[in-house]
Design an enzyme around this catalytic site. Sequence first.
Site, PDB file in Angstrom:
ATOM      1  N   LYS A 257      84.138 -34.717 -43.234  1.00 51.22           N
ATOM      2  CA  LYS A 257      83.253 -35.864 -43.038  1.00 51.22           C
ATOM      3  C   LYS A 257      84.059 -37.170 -43.078  1.00 51.22           C
ATOM      4  CE  LYS A 257      82.462 -35.863 -47.942  1.00 51.22           C
ATOM      5  NZ  LYS A 257      82.021 -34.836 -48.898  1.00 51.22           N
TER       6      LYS A 257
ATOM      7  N   TYR B  79      97.559 -66.550 -50.904  1.00 49.65           N
ATOM      8  CA  TYR B  79      96.358 -67.218 -51.400  1.00 49.65           C
ATOM      9  C   TYR B  79      96.543 -67.613 -52.866  1.00 49.65           C
ATOM     10  CZ  TYR B  79      93.385 -65.604 -47.457  1.00 49.65           C
ATOM     11  OH  TYR B  79      92.802 -65.377 -46.235  1.00 49.65           O
TER      12      TYR B  79
HETATM   13  C1  LIG Z   1      82.739 -34.168 -49.731  1.00 51.99           C
HETATM   14  C2  LIG Z   1      82.235 -32.875 -50.204  1.00 51.99           C
HETATM   15  C3  LIG Z   1      83.114 -31.856 -50.568  1.00 51.99           C
HETATM   16  C4  LIG Z   1      84.600 -32.055 -50.707  1.00 51.99           C
HETATM   17  O1  LIG Z   1      84.847 -32.587 -51.976  1.00 51.99           O
HETATM   18  P1  LIG Z   1      86.321 -33.008 -52.482  1.00 51.99           P
HETATM   19  O2  LIG Z   1      86.082 -33.498 -53.852  1.00 51.99           O
HETATM   20  O3  LIG Z   1      86.768 -34.074 -51.546  1.00 51.99           O
HETATM   21  O4  LIG Z   1      87.167 -31.811 -52.410  1.00 51.99           O
HETATM   22  C5  LIG Z   1      82.573 -30.634 -50.888  1.00 51.99           C
HETATM   23  N1  LIG Z   1      81.242 -30.429 -50.872  1.00 51.99           N
HETATM   24  C6  LIG Z   1      80.357 -31.400 -50.549  1.00 51.99           C
HETATM   25  C7  LIG Z   1      78.923 -31.096 -50.564  1.00 51.99           C
HETATM   26  C8  LIG Z   1      80.825 -32.653 -50.218  1.00 51.99           C
HETATM   27  O5  LIG Z   1      79.961 -33.622 -49.933  1.00 51.99           O
END
Ligand SMILES: *Cc1c(COP(=O)(O)O)cnc(C)c1O
Length: 348
Positions: A41, A251
């Site tokens: 994702k 800055y």
């Molecule tokens: C993002 C996500 C993962 C991966 O988790 P990590 O901590 O990045 O390994 C696994 N399961 C779900 C449901 C997620 O949303």
Amino acid sequence: MTRAEPPPAALRLELDSDALIANWRALDRLSGSATAGAAVKANAYGLGARRVVKTLHEAGCRDFFVAHWPEVAELLDLVDPASLAVLHGPRNAAEAVYARATGARPVINSVQQAQRWLMAGGGPCHLMVDTGINRLGLPLDDLGDQAVQALEIEVLHSHLAAADEDAAFNAVQQQRFISARRAVPHGRASLANSAGIALGSDYHADLTRPGLSIYGGVPRAELANEIRQVVRPMAALMQVRDLAAGDGVGYNSTFTAPHQMRAGVIALGYADGYLRCWSGKGTLIWQGIELPVIGRVSMDMTIVDLTAAPGLQEGDWLEVSYSLPEAAAASGLSQYELLTLLGSRFAR
Ligand SMILES: *Cc1c(COP(=O)(O)O)cnc(C)c1O
């Protein structure tokens, strides 16, 4: 009018595909008898979902997770749509129809989503049950619901809230997940994210869902020697300046040159994910030499102390220190944020 090719970017992300593959293989091996999938994702946490999916698919990965439906569209031609699951589920009828049309699997998160999916015609799906994170997921009390029982569940999921800690709550969630597994018919079961994999075989079930550690994140010490850095942000030196004693930098002039010194301006700033927390804390690397960030990151620019590498010239490339566990400790940002912040001006 001529169409010119744009010149090369002043920022690039070097992605180590070998490390990416090695990390996924390590997580797959550490998952024991379970198989590792991949959370891709948010554009594979900023690395580029198409490239990551292609690479991991070649390495043998067959289960991919995105959050939003538009994220599916750009992956459909790369893998069997049935191997793509959408964690946010069908939020409305249009998303349910899109899932049916493409074959990508919705992850059902509520009774309402279950009803919506059945109404659209149903078919194979995943189900996320909430065992205590209170994020997305079907409350355990709803497992007996008629619509839920009528689902064709290929994978039953839950998600751990604190797998990166030695929290007593991990075992509570694991036990609740076992009860959930008894309460609803399903194919495979999946509980562990990256950190959960390191909690051992009680947490592996049939399928694991690492994200962070595939991309170089180390959420638990057990993974430190298994996981390699994947992402190396590189930035071009735009200008070399000679500062006199007393000159302020950036800055609010939070850095003042204590004596005559050379400084370099690099094209790296807030929009690239290099936030103000790096002011006076970050380092750039040139041929193994560490060059400290001086003063505030100032919008699109960051200034570095070139004392240790006086020969550097405009156009030279510097590597941003970005080993995730160390960068998180230095910046106060989480390893997730460090990855997903990296902006679109980086050539990937
Ligand atoms: C993002 C996500 C993962 C991966 O988790 P990590 O901590 O990045 O390994 C696994 N399961 C779900 C449901 C997620 O949303």
